[in-house]
Design an enzyme around this catalytic site. Sequence first.
Site, PDB file in Angstrom:
ATOM      1  N   HIS A   1       0.839  -1.210   0.000  1.00 62.99           N
ATOM      2  CA  HIS A   1       0.000   0.000   0.000  1.00 62.99           C
ATOM      3  C   HIS A   1       0.872   1.258   0.000  1.00 62.99           C
ATOM      4  O   HIS A   1       0.675   2.166  -0.802  1.00 62.99           O
ATOM      5  CB  HIS A   1      -0.913  -0.023   1.228  1.00 62.99           C
ATOM      6  CG  HIS A   1      -1.775   1.178   1.378  1.00 62.99           C
ATOM      7  ND1 HIS A   1      -3.072   1.212   0.936  1.00 62.99           N
ATOM      8  CD2 HIS A   1      -1.539   2.393   1.925  1.00 62.99           C
ATOM      9  CE1 HIS A   1      -3.589   2.402   1.197  1.00 62.99           C
ATOM     10  NE2 HIS A   1      -2.676   3.136   1.807  1.00 62.99           N
ATOM     11  N   GLU A   2       1.841   1.295   0.907  1.00 65.61           N
ATOM     12  CA  GLU A   2       2.713   2.473   1.015  1.00 65.61           C
ATOM     13  C   GLU A   2       3.586   2.631  -0.232  1.00 65.61           C
ATOM     14  O   GLU A   2       3.886   3.748  -0.652  1.00 65.61           O
ATOM     15  CB  GLU A   2       3.572   2.399   2.277  1.00 65.61           C
ATOM     16  CG  GLU A   2       2.772   2.404   3.571  1.00 65.61           C
ATOM     17  CD  GLU A   2       1.782   3.549   3.698  1.00 65.61           C
ATOM     18  OE1 GLU A   2       2.025   4.646   3.149  1.00 65.61           O
ATOM     19  OE2 GLU A   2       0.744   3.346   4.348  1.00 65.61           O
TER      20      GLU A   2
ATOM     21  N   HIS B   1       1.838   4.699  -2.805  1.00 63.58           N
ATOM     22  CA  HIS B   1       2.025   6.143  -2.621  1.00 63.58           C
ATOM     23  C   HIS B   1       3.427   6.558  -3.077  1.00 63.58           C
ATOM     24  O   HIS B   1       3.597   7.570  -3.758  1.00 63.58           O
ATOM     25  CB  HIS B   1       1.842   6.538  -1.148  1.00 63.58           C
ATOM     26  CG  HIS B   1       0.472   6.304  -0.615  1.00 63.58           C
ATOM     27  ND1 HIS B   1      -0.664   6.817  -1.204  1.00 63.58           N
ATOM     28  CD2 HIS B   1       0.053   5.621   0.488  1.00 63.58           C
ATOM     29  CE1 HIS B   1      -1.723   6.468  -0.487  1.00 63.58           C
ATOM     30  NE2 HIS B   1      -1.313   5.735   0.530  1.00 63.58           N
TER      31      HIS B   1
END
Length: 163
Positions: free
Chosen positions: A19-20, A23
């Site tokens: 997920h990170e 980003h």
Amino acid sequence: RMATLVMGMWVWPLVVLWHELGHYVSARWFGITVLRVFVFQEVGRLRLFSLRFGNTLFGVGLIPTSGYTLLDGLEPNPLGIEHPGMFHLAPQWQRALIILAGPVFNLLAALTAWLCSAWLPTALMETVVYLNLFLAFSTLIPLPGTDGNHLWRLYKGGGISHL
């Protein structure tokens, strides 16, 4: 089932990392400086592990909950110092895509795991699918600290503390 719970404890950090990285990759694509990418939360500056790669500090915190990505210029600098690569200077559509990239990465991982479940252990793939779907959709709820809240604040013109 105990085996699923134990498997989930091992898969969860990878789901958060993925997920990170969503980003991180999207921010770098748009030329935004990424200062930190962490899986789990730090206690002050205490962490289990960290490694600097270029301008970015990657690490694992002590509290096994979620993660965060800290971008340069999430908030305008109170001293008025600005430079290319600051998040708040990017067009609004780029900022929105950077915020959405984490959940999108999780949705892609869930789809990939579901497609691979025909060839790989079903229990593992189910765990990967469910945890990725959980993180993708739960982070879109507009609660403080979530991607959904960051999107809402971006829409309303407010600042963002971290992704």
